[in-house]
Design a protein around this motif. Structure first.
Motif, PDB file in Angstrom:
ATOM      1  N   PHE A 100       0.838  -1.204   0.000  1.00  0.00           N
ATOM      2  CA  PHE A 100       0.000   0.000   0.000  1.00  0.00           C
ATOM      3  C   PHE A 100       0.867   1.245   0.000  1.00  0.00           C
ATOM      4  O   PHE A 100       0.672   2.171  -0.813  1.00  0.00           O
ATOM      5  N   LEU A 103       3.129   1.618  -3.396  1.00  0.00           N
ATOM      6  CA  LEU A 103       2.356   2.047  -4.562  1.00  0.00           C
ATOM      7  C   LEU A 103       2.001   3.526  -4.470  1.00  0.00           C
ATOM      8  O   LEU A 103       2.114   4.265  -5.457  1.00  0.00           O
ATOM      9  N   CYS A 104       1.564   3.946  -3.286  1.00  0.00           N
ATOM     10  CA  CYS A 104       1.188   5.358  -3.118  1.00  0.00           C
ATOM     11  C   CYS A 104       2.408   6.262  -3.174  1.00  0.00           C
ATOM     12  O   CYS A 104       2.367   7.332  -3.801  1.00  0.00           O
ATOM     13  N   LYS A 117      -3.929   2.831 -10.215  1.00  0.00           N
ATOM     14  CA  LYS A 117      -2.925   2.573  -9.185  1.00  0.00           C
ATOM     15  C   LYS A 117      -3.474   2.911  -7.803  1.00  0.00           C
ATOM     16  O   LYS A 117      -3.256   2.169  -6.834  1.00  0.00           O
ATOM     17  N   ALA A 121      -4.010   0.262  -4.840  1.00  0.00           N
ATOM     18  CA  ALA A 121      -3.331   0.529  -3.576  1.00  0.00           C
ATOM     19  C   ALA A 121      -4.332   0.547  -2.428  1.00  0.00           C
ATOM     20  O   ALA A 121      -4.088  -0.029  -1.357  1.00  0.00           O
TER      21      ALA A 121
END
Length: 232
Positions: A100, A103-104, A117, A121
């Motif tokens: 998480f 990806l962020c 995305k 996420a």
């Protein structure tokens, strides 16, 4: 020390849940990662009002339910071979939270909540919180919820009422013990919300490093915690 770790894990997890929920809500367009009730309310309200619900909100409830089911099956498989489930489930939560965060963070401080995305996420965050909710039920018997504060606050107030009514010594001792185990989760969640909101305001979704770091702490504590019924 091991017994103390077992008692402290729910408090740490409550800070994780509070911070993830606050960061996700602010940074991902109102997505609740830990409070599936919030997503359900938003989803139904949008549908009844004839408005299009955000994709992440639509997916959050089925993803949460699916992750809960898969977590229970995993725990059952571990238990069937005599392996305690706490440590593997804590590690699984950590991996999901790291995904998480990564990806962020790769998208920058801020991300379009409707981007693919961002949605993916967010589902990793929802899955991580589903694992946490499940592991508290499965692996930390007798621990309070680390994400559902309505239940915890109600329980504490009922216990305080029982103590004020002056029931028998045995009953009072029981509710006092339960209150002692519940209030740290309430405080932890509130602290997590405050820290998460503060960090998200300052550095955006990179602040997900906070709950990921706390999840790592929980894994470390879990490696030395002595849990009732532990077979390791």
């Amino acid at each position: 020390m091991s017994s103390l770790n077992a008692k402290m894990i729910p408090a740490v997890l409550s800070v994780v849940a509070g911070s993830v929920d606050a960061i996700g809500f602010l940074g991902l367009g109102g997505l609740f990662t830990a409070q599936v009730t919030g997503n359900l309310v938003i989803l139904v309200a949008h549908l009844v009002a004839g408005r299009g619900a955000p994709a992440a909100t639509i997916l959050a409830v089925p993803v949460f339910v699916t992750a809960l089911g898969l977590t229970r099956l995993l725990a059952g498989a571990l238990e069937s071979v005599g392996f305690a489930s706490l440590r593997p489930l804590l590690l699984l939560q950590l991996l999901l939270l790291c995904g998480f965060f990564l990806l962020c963070a790769s998208a920058g401080a801020h991300i379009d909540p409707d981007a693919t995305k961002a949605i993916f996420a967010g589902m990793l965050g929802v899955s991580a919180m589903a694992v946490q909710n499940a592991l508290v039920q499965i692996s930390l018997k007798g621990a309070p919820s680390t994400a559902v504060m309505t239940t915890n606050i109600t329980r504490v107030m009922m216990d305080i009422g029982e103590m004020m009514l002056g029931r028998g010594p045995t009953d009072v001792a029981k509710v006092r013990d339960r209150a002692k185990r519940t209030w740290p989760a309430i405080v932890g969640f509130a602290v997590g919300c405050g820290l998460g909101a503060t960090c998200e305001t300052a550095i955006g979704l990179r602040s997900l490093a906070l709950p990921a770091g706390l999840a790592l702490l929980a894994v470390t504590m879990g490696t030395t915690a002595k849990i009732e019924g532990d077979q390791d």
